[in-house]
Design a protein around this motif. Structure first.
Motif, PDB file in Angstrom:
ATOM      1  N   MET A 183       2.275  -2.943  -7.485  1.00 53.39           N
ATOM      2  CA  MET A 183       2.885  -3.530  -7.029  1.00 53.39           C
ATOM      3  C   MET A 183       2.566  -3.778  -5.609  1.00 53.39           C
ATOM      4  O   MET A 183       2.610  -4.621  -5.116  1.00 53.39           O
ATOM      5  N   THR A 184       2.694  -2.051  -4.719  1.00 50.60           N
ATOM      6  CA  THR A 184       2.476  -2.394  -3.302  1.00 50.60           C
ATOM      7  C   THR A 184       1.291  -2.864  -2.985  1.00 50.60           C
ATOM      8  O   THR A 184       1.557  -3.434  -1.940  1.00 50.60           O
ATOM      9  N   ALA A 185       0.518  -2.755  -3.895  1.00 54.04           N
ATOM     10  CA  ALA A 185      -0.735  -4.507  -3.247  1.00 54.04           C
ATOM     11  C   ALA A 185      -0.614  -5.346  -3.558  1.00 54.04           C
ATOM     12  O   ALA A 185      -1.051  -5.987  -2.783  1.00 54.04           O
ATOM     13  N   GLN A 186       0.778  -5.451  -4.239  1.00 55.23           N
ATOM     14  CA  GLN A 186       0.133  -7.093  -5.337  1.00 55.23           C
ATOM     15  C   GLN A 186       1.550  -8.028  -3.692  1.00 55.23           C
ATOM     16  O   GLN A 186       1.080  -8.831  -3.127  1.00 55.23           O
ATOM     17  N   LEU A 187       2.261  -7.276  -3.451  1.00 56.26           N
ATOM     18  CA  LEU A 187       2.964  -7.443  -2.409  1.00 56.26           C
ATOM     19  C   LEU A 187       2.813  -7.241  -1.063  1.00 56.26           C
ATOM     20  O   LEU A 187       3.316  -7.999  -0.281  1.00 56.26           O
ATOM     21  N   GLY A 188       1.890  -6.862  -0.691  1.00 54.96           N
ATOM     22  CA  GLY A 188       1.265  -6.309   0.375  1.00 54.96           C
ATOM     23  C   GLY A 188      -0.008  -7.140   0.641  1.00 54.96           C
ATOM     24  O   GLY A 188       0.112  -7.900   1.937  1.00 54.96           O
ATOM     25  N   GLU A 189      -0.627  -7.784  -0.110  1.00 59.18           N
ATOM     26  CA  GLU A 189      -1.690  -8.796   0.165  1.00 59.18           C
ATOM     27  C   GLU A 189      -0.293 -10.052   0.176  1.00 59.18           C
ATOM     28  O   GLU A 189      -1.075 -11.194   0.895  1.00 59.18           O
TER      29      GLU A 189
END
Length: 707
Positions: A602-608
């Motif tokens: 989730m951290t990676a997806q929202l950061g993207e």
């Protein structure tokens, strides 16, 4: 006479010959009896000396009130009862030591009568004030008085035997209280909470456990340990059940399976079945079966120190287990009936709603007060051959299987009619003929069906609706300066279906940013409250909502009107989004590393997606709690979905498990251990739970900064 509140103001009699802090025997033997009518110890009558020796050697609380003044001497057990009055009570008249008690029934008058007449006296369950530590409490005693005679047969005093029964009395009271608490339980979760709370308090235990059979040879167990941090939220949440095989070496499993109690007074009874250090510390354990007819199970109570299980405790355990067993059987019957009704209801509702770029859709169905009955409320949303969206919400009168079956017929027929000719007036006219036919076929003219059907055209930004006796839909809009308001669609209600209904259609603007809300009358109708008040409350709640997100508005709508409803509640919301949202999902396996994997994904997806860091932190923390909760309480894999629009981030966690049986949906509280509940409420702008056909979905919404 046991001790009372407060100290006696009379100056204490000096104690000579006894060391400081000596026990009652030392104080008695060291006292200067020559200054009392009893005389010096070496001059005591042999019969009196024998009585005194018996008193001082006995572990049972005993006292001798000697002579006309009834001067006291007693043993260690009695000294413990009278508390702060020891040691100054030795050698003083009883009436002087116990001025607060002496006039109470069964105390002074009874002692004097025995001394005067030579009879005996027994007072059961006498409640007297007692000082313990820093406070006073009501203690319960069984008091026995007998005359003491000298060698010549003359009465020279009164022997008092005081057996405190406070603990037994409290246990009997707790049995009455647990019976009352169990009467209000509906599910096995409820029964487990009451059983564990009762056993922990009634037996002053360090560990208690409750088990029931799984039906397939295994067992479900839940435990409470003294000192566990249990806040108000925890008490409302489902217990943490642990599944064990039929051969698990726990005395509770053995007692549950064989129907025979197990008592261990010392040792390590949980050595082979210990889950952690709390189990390993248990030295004494009692496990008793539930004694139920259908449900097999048991209750266990453990102490960290060796403990002899008295006959009274064994009887209380057996009585508690019988009460709990009866409640468990009622709960299992309720869960079976409730599960069947709700599964039937939900299986007739769409499991998935259309996923469209500019039209976001959500729905919610909550059963009425009688959770054992299937209802007739229904909703649907489906794509039409023209590319438009068909939406419907209706209500078939009744709360039984027949109503649910008719609801399924009406819903299926409506979709078939709409796919042929989507005009709302044409669809409802055809549906009216079907309902008339069903009524004639069933020989009844009481088939009452209301419905509203609409067609959403996102390209033309318009909505066409027709209603057959149903409440008018509500639309949430925004003013040019972005202030939200809500208005009901002006639409002729028409007659309910089956009465020759010829509904008229109405077309209204449905622009980007608007949200349509269809609802059943259970949302706004309350006893002793006007329908207008309910409609106004709904409109105000929708207008005041933080966003127009459909899922959030469904939760807002179901809670908009105060008070309980006995009717089912169904809502369907459709938002015309300003622009398409971005979404992603992840399947979460039922394993310990799952929450960590969700956080990283989730951290990676929202950061993207360039979501603000503050929103990412809050969302990841909340999602981790929801995922942990789903794995703990459902015991199955879960699915995490995130949806990002220009206004908000919506996250949902869906599970597909109900602990092996269909239980009541937790629609009012978040099933996360205390801390999670507070986190979701503090970090999100809206949250809720939606029961589904196979499990439940918990979601939260965080609004994005304006920039």
């Amino acid at each position: 006479m046991p001790g009372t509140v407060g100290r006696v103001p009379t100056p204490p009699v000096p104690v000579s010959g006894a060391p400081a802090g000596a026990g009652a025997a030392g104080v008695v033997l060291g006292h200067d009896w020559a200054r009392t009518p009893l005389g010096a110890r070496q001059e005591w009558d042999p019969a009196v000396r024998a009585v005194v020796d018996l008193i001082l050697a006995s572990p049972v609380p005993m006292a001798l009130a000697h002579g006309d003044d009834l001067v006291l001497l007693y043993n260690d057990g009695y000294a413990e009862l009278i508390g702060d009055k020891h040691p100054t009570a030795v050698g003083r008249p009883a009436a002087e030591v116990f001025p607060e008690l002496w006039r109470l029934p069964g105390v002074g008058e009874a002692v004097q009568r025995v001394y005067r007449d030579g009879g005996t006296f027994l007072e059961r369950d006498s409640a007297l004030p007692l000082v313990r530590g820093r406070g006073a409490e009501q203690a319960v005693f069984t008091l026995g008085y007998s005359p003491v005679r000298d060698s010549a047969g003359e009465i020279v005093g009164v022997l008092t035997v005081a057996a405190e029964t406070t603990h037994v009395t409290q246990q009997l009271q707790s049995l009455s209280e647990v019976a009352a608490a169990l009467a209000g339980t509906l599910t096995l979760d409820d029964v487990a909470r009451v059983a564990l709370r009762h056993a922990l308090a009634a037996f002053d235990a360090d560990r208690v456990a409750f088990a029931v059979d799984e039906g397939g040879g295994g067992w479900r167990m839940v435990r409470r340990v003294r000192g566990e941090l249990m806040d108000e939220a925890d008490e409302r949440l489902p217990p943490l059940w642990r599944r064990t095989p039929a051969t698990w070496p726990d005395p509770l499993v053995r007692a549950s399976a064989t129907g025979e109690p197990v008592f261990a007074g010392a040792g390590q009874p949980l050595r082979d079945a210990a889950a952690d250090r709390h189990d390993q510390k248990i030295a004494a354990l009692a496990a008793v079966p539930l004694r139920a007819t259908v449900v097999r199970g048991g209750l266990s109570v453990g102490h960290q120190t060796p403990h002899l299980w008295s006959a009274a405790e064994r009887a209380l355990l057996a009585a508690s287990a019988e009460l709990i067993g009866q409640a468990a059987e009622r709960a299992r019957r309720f869960e079976t009936q409730h599960g069947t009704a709700q599964l039937l209801q939900r299986s007739m509702l769409p499991e998935h709603l259309p996923d469209l770029p500019l039209l976001r859709i959500a729905a919610r169905y909550d059963p009425g007060v009688d959770g054992n009955a299937a209802g007739g409320d229904f909703y649907d949303a489906f794509l039409l051959p023209t590319g438009q969206l068909g939406i419907v919400l209706g209500d078939v009168a009744g709360h039984d299987v027949q109503a649910a079956a008719r609801m399924g017929q009406v819903r299926a027929a409506l979709r078939a009619l709409a796919l042929t000719d989507p005009r709302p007036d044409s669809v409802l006219a055809g549906l009216d003929r079907l309902v008339t036919s069903l009524g004639a076929e069933g020989g009844t003219h009481e088939l009452f069906v209301t419905v509203v059907f609409g067609v959403v055209d996102a390209e033309r930004q318009e909505l066409t609706l027709a209603s057959a006796g149903h409440p008018a839909p509500l639309i949430r809009r925004c003013t040019p300066d972005d202030r939200p308001y809500a208005e009901f669609v002006e639409l002729p209600a028409g007659a309910p279906l089956g009465l020759g209904s010829r509904p008229a259609t109405g077309t209204v603007r449905f622009a980007p940013g608007d949200t349509l809300l269809l609802f059943s009358d259970g949302v706004v109708e309350r006893r002793r409250q006007s329908l207008t008040a309910g409609l106004d409350a709904l409109a105000d709640a929708v207008a005041d909502a933080g966003s127009g997100d459909p899922r959030a508005l469904c939760a807002v709508a179901t809670a908009a009107v105060s008070g309980t409803t006995e009717d089912d509640v169904a809502v369907l919301a459709v938002e015309h989004a300003l622009k398409p949202s971005r979404s992603a999902s992840m399947e979460v396996p039922a394993e310990p590393t799952a929450p960590s994997r969700v956080r990283h994904w989730m951290t990676a997806q929202l950061g993207e997606w360039r979501v603000p860091e503050s929103v990412i932190g809050a969302a990841v923390l909340c999602t981790s709690e929801l995922t942990t909760n789903a794995l703990l309480h459902a015991g199955t894999a879960a699915r995490v979905e995130i949806d990002l629009s220009a206004e908000r981030l919506l996250v949902s966690v869906a599970d597909s498990g109900t602990r092996g049986t269909v239980t009541r949906a937790q629609t009012d509280t978040l099933s996360s251990r205390g801390r999670g509940l507070g986190l979701i409420e503090e970090l999100s702008d809206a949250w809720g739970t939606d029961p589904t056909v196979r499990g439940s979905t918990v979601w939260f919404e965080i609004l994005l900064p304006a920039d």
